[in-house]
Design an enzyme around this catalytic site. Sequence first.
Site, PDB file in Angstrom:
ATOM      1  N   CYS A  93       0.842  -1.204   0.000  1.00 33.26           N
ATOM      2  CA  CYS A  93       0.000   0.000   0.000  1.00 33.26           C
ATOM      3  C   CYS A  93       0.874   1.250   0.000  1.00 33.26           C
ATOM      4  O   CYS A  93       1.479   1.588   1.029  1.00 33.26           O
ATOM      5  CB  CYS A  93      -0.918  -0.019   1.226  1.00 33.26           C
TER       6      CYS A  93
ATOM      7  N   CYS B  22      -0.388   4.161   2.268  1.00 31.33           N
ATOM      8  CA  CYS B  22      -0.144   3.927   3.703  1.00 31.33           C
ATOM      9  C   CYS B  22       1.336   4.142   4.047  1.00 31.33           C
ATOM     10  O   CYS B  22       1.648   4.659   5.118  1.00 31.33           O
ATOM     11  CB  CYS B  22      -0.502   2.504   4.101  1.00 31.33           C
ATOM     12  N   ASP B  23       2.237   3.714   3.182  1.00 31.86           N
ATOM     13  CA  ASP B  23       3.653   3.597   3.589  1.00 31.86           C
ATOM     14  C   ASP B  23       4.636   4.502   2.855  1.00 31.86           C
ATOM     15  O   ASP B  23       5.817   4.536   3.222  1.00 31.86           O
ATOM     16  CB  ASP B  23       4.108   2.135   3.396  1.00 31.86           C
TER      17      ASP B  23
END
Length: 309
Positions: A134, A137-138
Site C-alpha cells: 500500500c 499507507c507507507d
Amino acid sequence: MAQIYDTIILGGGPAGLSAGLYASRSKMKTLLIERGKFGGQTATTDELENYPGSAPDCTGPQLVERMRKQAEEFGTEFLKDEVLEVELEGKIKKIICKKGTYEAKTIIIATGAYPRLSGFKNETELRGKGVSYCATCDADFFTELDVAVIGGGDSAIDEAIYLTKFADSVTIIHRREGFRAAKTSLEKAQKNPKIKFILDTVVEEAKGDEILEGLVLRNVKTNEVTDLTVDGCFVFVGYLPISELFKGKIKLNDRGDIITDEEMRCDIEGVFAAGDIREKTLRQVVTATADGAIAATTAEKYVEANFED
Ligand code: NAP
C-alpha cells in the site's frame, strides 16, 4: 424480536457504499457491515483520474467518505464487525458476526479483494519491514530513499507515479515487456525522471533480516541474476477475491470470484454480489459503484416480489 433488514450489505468499499445509497434511497431497511476501514482499496488510492466527475484534488479517501455520508443520509446503518459465518439458503438469511447475528431478506456481497503476494523468498518475513502492499499507507516512510515496485498493471504504474512524490528513485520491475496498465499512465511514468524500468525480470528474493536491504533479480530471458539495492519494495501484482466465507455455498469460478448474472444475482435466491468480488473484466471504482446500484435495485425488486409488508 430482532429486526429483519430488507438487505444486509457485506463490505464498505465503493460497491457496498453505492448499494447502500441505492437501497436506502428506495426505502429498504439497510445495514452495511464492514470489518475494517470504509472505502476498501479506494481508501488507499491517492489520485482518481478516471472516476467521472472527480475533481483533480479529490483523493480516494475523500471520495469514499463522501459516498459513505451520502448513503448514511438516506438511512443506511453502518456496523463495524467481522462476519464469521453466513447462512444464505433460507428465505431469511443470517449473518453471524463476532458481536451478534443479523437477519435480512436479501444479502449483497461486496467484500472486494486483497493484494496477491508476488512469491519471492522472504516476502512475508519482510512485510512491514520494507515490503509493502500500500503506497498511500507507507510512501512517507521512504522519503528521499530508493524503492522498487513490482508489477505491470494499473496499480503498479499509478502507485509508482505516486511514490515519486516521496522517494528519490522508483524502479519498476516487470516480468515481461508488455504492460496491462492504461497507456496514458504508462507514458506518464516513462516520462518521469525518477522512474526507471527493469523488464523481463522477476524478484527472486528480498535480502535483509530485520529490514529490507535489497532485492535479488533474475532476468527471465537470460537467467542472469543481479542485485538491486533498495530501501522499500512495493508489490502490486494483482488482487484475489475475499470469498472464503462463500466457498461451497455460492457458485465461484476457479479464482474464487463470485459468478453473477447481469443483474448481480448469485445462484441462490435473494443473494447478490457487486464490485471486485464478482467475476468481471473491468475492475474500477466506476464499475464497482455501477454493480452496487444494480445489485440494490435487483434486491429491491426481489423483496417486492417475494415478501409482503
Ligand atoms: P493486474 O491488472 O492483474 O496486474 C497485475 C500485474 O502483476 C501484471 O502486470 C502481472 O504481469 C503482474 N504479476 C502477476 N503476478 C505476478 C508475480 N507473481 N510476479 C510478478 N509479477 C506478477 O492487477 P492490478 O494492477 O492490481 O489491477 C487490478 C484491477 O484493478 C485491474 O482491473 C486494473 O485495471 C484495476 N485498477 C485500475 C486502476 C485505474 O484505473 N487507475 C488503478 C488500479 C487498479 P502480467 O502482465 O505478465 O500478467
